[in-house]
Design a protein around this motif. Structure first.
Motif, mmCIF file in Angstrom:
data_model
loop_
_atom_site.group_PDB
_atom_site.id
_atom_site.type_symbol
_atom_site.label_atom_id
_atom_site.label_comp_id
_atom_site.label_asym_id
_atom_site.label_seq_id
_atom_site.Cartn_x
_atom_site.Cartn_y
_atom_site.Cartn_z
ATOM 1 N N GLY A 172 0.788 -1.227 0.000
ATOM 2 C CA GLY A 172 0.000 0.000 0.000
ATOM 3 C C GLY A 172 0.819 1.275 0.000
ATOM 4 O O GLY A 172 0.269 2.375 -0.134
ATOM 5 N N LEU A 173 2.138 1.159 0.150
ATOM 6 C CA LEU A 173 2.999 2.353 0.211
ATOM 7 C C LEU A 173 3.995 2.414 -0.938
ATOM 8 O O LEU A 173 4.687 3.416 -1.097
ATOM 9 C CB LEU A 173 3.765 2.391 1.539
ATOM 10 N N GLY A 174 4.124 1.362 -1.710
ATOM 11 C CA GLY A 174 5.087 1.372 -2.803
ATOM 12 C C GLY A 174 6.510 1.319 -2.298
ATOM 13 O O GLY A 174 6.785 0.857 -1.179
ATOM 14 N N ALA A 212 16.344 11.034 -13.515
ATOM 15 C CA ALA A 212 15.225 10.176 -13.130
ATOM 16 C C ALA A 212 14.857 9.219 -14.251
ATOM 17 O O ALA A 212 14.180 8.230 -14.020
ATOM 18 C CB ALA A 212 14.011 11.024 -12.761
ATOM 19 N N PHE A 232 17.263 -3.604 -10.066
ATOM 20 C CA PHE A 232 16.973 -3.996 -8.692
ATOM 21 C C PHE A 232 17.472 -5.401 -8.375
ATOM 22 O O PHE A 232 17.480 -6.298 -9.245
ATOM 23 C CB PHE A 232 15.455 -3.970 -8.445
ATOM 24 N N GLN A 269 0.177 9.121 -1.108
ATOM 25 C CA GLN A 269 0.990 8.814 -2.281
ATOM 26 C C GLN A 269 0.922 9.964 -3.274
ATOM 27 O O GLN A 269 -0.149 10.506 -3.561
ATOM 28 C CB GLN A 269 0.442 7.544 -2.967
ATOM 29 N N GLN A 278 8.042 6.206 -15.401
ATOM 30 C CA GLN A 278 8.486 4.863 -15.733
ATOM 31 C C GLN A 278 7.455 3.847 -15.243
ATOM 32 O O GLN A 278 6.752 4.085 -14.256
ATOM 33 C CB GLN A 278 9.836 4.563 -15.076
ATOM 34 N N TYR A 316 7.373 -0.246 -14.101
ATOM 35 C CA TYR A 316 8.142 -1.427 -13.735
ATOM 36 C C TYR A 316 7.169 -2.583 -13.513
ATOM 37 O O TYR A 316 6.028 -2.389 -13.095
ATOM 38 C CB TYR A 316 8.911 -1.195 -12.431
ATOM 39 N N GLN A 353 7.093 -6.240 -11.310
ATOM 40 C CA GLN A 353 7.766 -7.015 -10.279
ATOM 41 C C GLN A 353 7.067 -8.364 -10.145
ATOM 42 O O GLN A 353 5.880 -8.417 -9.811
ATOM 43 C CB GLN A 353 7.729 -6.268 -8.937
ATOM 44 N N PRO A 385 11.762 -5.233 -8.983
ATOM 45 C CA PRO A 385 11.118 -4.627 -10.149
ATOM 46 C C PRO A 385 12.052 -4.579 -11.357
ATOM 47 O O PRO A 385 13.261 -4.411 -11.200
ATOM 48 C CB PRO A 385 10.781 -3.211 -9.676
ATOM 49 N N LEU A 407 3.224 -7.483 -10.155
ATOM 50 C CA LEU A 407 2.900 -6.184 -9.576
ATOM 51 C C LEU A 407 3.430 -5.115 -10.526
ATOM 52 O O LEU A 407 4.625 -5.101 -10.844
ATOM 53 C CB LEU A 407 3.569 -6.045 -8.199
ATOM 54 N N LEU A 456 4.223 -1.267 -11.204
ATOM 55 C CA LEU A 456 4.532 -0.047 -10.464
ATOM 56 C C LEU A 456 4.808 1.090 -11.429
ATOM 57 O O LEU A 456 5.546 0.920 -12.397
ATOM 58 C CB LEU A 456 5.777 -0.254 -9.601
ATOM 59 N N GLY A 508 9.469 10.979 -12.091
ATOM 60 C CA GLY A 508 10.556 11.889 -11.754
ATOM 61 C C GLY A 508 10.031 13.320 -11.830
ATOM 62 O O GLY A 508 9.487 13.723 -12.855
ATOM 63 N N LEU A 535 12.841 9.231 -7.548
ATOM 64 C CA LEU A 535 11.588 8.781 -8.133
ATOM 65 C C LEU A 535 10.530 8.676 -7.043
ATOM 66 O O LEU A 535 10.826 8.289 -5.914
ATOM 67 C CB LEU A 535 11.757 7.396 -8.772
ATOM 68 N N PHE A 544 7.272 6.537 -6.267
ATOM 69 C CA PHE A 544 6.624 5.314 -6.722
ATOM 70 C C PHE A 544 5.164 5.273 -6.284
ATOM 71 O O PHE A 544 4.821 5.688 -5.165
ATOM 72 C CB PHE A 544 7.321 4.088 -6.129
ATOM 73 N N GLY A 545 4.317 4.732 -7.157
ATOM 74 C CA GLY A 545 2.966 4.406 -6.755
ATOM 75 C C GLY A 545 2.971 3.124 -5.940
ATOM 76 O O GLY A 545 3.984 2.418 -5.873
ATOM 77 N N ALA A 546 1.824 2.818 -5.338
ATOM 78 C CA ALA A 546 1.733 1.630 -4.488
ATOM 79 C C ALA A 546 1.638 0.340 -5.300
ATOM 80 O O ALA A 546 1.863 -0.742 -4.762
ATOM 81 C CB ALA A 546 0.544 1.745 -3.547
#
Lengths: 115, 112
Positions: free
Chosen positions: A40-42, A100, A106, B2, B33, B35, B37, B43, B86, B88, B92, B100, B102-104
């Motif tokens: 829920g928070l990313g 950015a 990752f 968010q 962007q 991503y 995951q 991601p 997932l 995402l 930027g 960055l 990020f959304g949830a």
């Protein structure tokens, strides 16, 4: 292919312990990041490093410190782990600084549980 | 709160169906962007968009950046089970800033 590896996939620690999370990248990238990911928070940025021994605080640095003694390695340290630091920790690296639009690569993440 | 709101939070569809995931903000972004995951992995970048109104296609995935650079969408045509994951979005705010937001995320499940 860029490879970012993290020392542990799962870690269980007790409250008050000092915890080290290690991250290694093999593509000579300048920049390395530590994020935590919570439902829920990313992803939220903890710390960023743009060179050896250089670091910048991210959005949530409280309770964490970092170390970058070699270009390929970036460590996240929890000085005294607390239950609210239970989370998924993701390390990333990227080639260019200050962009950015750069691709972040990752690692697979370390799921840390603090009891 | 968010900076980037993603919707829906969860999406479950049958293989072969289409789906759209949204990423919205009240703020303007210089770049955005997407991503993906997969479970147990970090991601992986799918696309970067930088121009308002820009549309990019990646096989069955279509990405659009809103004209005002405040929103984006990801459309998948004829979803496959391999699209499960997932999704995402990450924005930027400034061209010369590495940070960055990020959304949830949207969890997409494609059923066989």
């Amino acid at each position: 292919d860029v490879k970012v590896t993290q020392s542990s996939r799962y870690l269980v620690k007790r409250t008050g312990e000092k915890v080290f999370l290690e991250c290694v990248q093999d593509m000579d990238h300048e920049n390395m990041f530590w994020y935590r990911q919570d439902p829920g928070l990313g992803l939220r940025l903890i710390y960023f490093s743009y060179d050896v021994k250089m670091k910048e605080k991210g959005d949530i640095p409280e309770g964490y410190s970092v170390s970058r003694e070699k270009k390929e390695r970036f460590s996240l340290i929890l000085e005294s782990a607390s239950t609210n630091q239970t989370s998924m920790y993701l390390c990333a690296s990227s080639l260019y600084w200050g962009r950015a639009t750069d691709t972040q690569y990752f690692g697979p993440g370390t799921r840390l549980t603090v009891l | 709160t968010q900076l980037l709101e993603q919707s829906p939070q969860f999406l479950s569809i049958q293989e072969g169906e289409n789906l759209t995931v949204y990423c919205n903000s009240s703020s303007v972004f210089s770049s955005l962007q997407w991503y993906r995951q997969e479970p147990g992995e970090g991601p992986v970048l799918l696309v970067t968009v930088v121009t308002g109104g820009e549309v990019k296609k990646l096989k069955r995935l279509t990405f659009q950046f809103g004209d005002a650079r405040k929103d984006s969408s990801l459309h998948i045509t004829a979803a496959q089970t391999g699209d499960t994951g997932l999704y995402l979005c990450a924005g930027g705010r400034n061209t010369d800033d590495y940070k960055l937001s990020f959304g949830a995320g949207t969890t997409v499940t494609v059923r066989a």
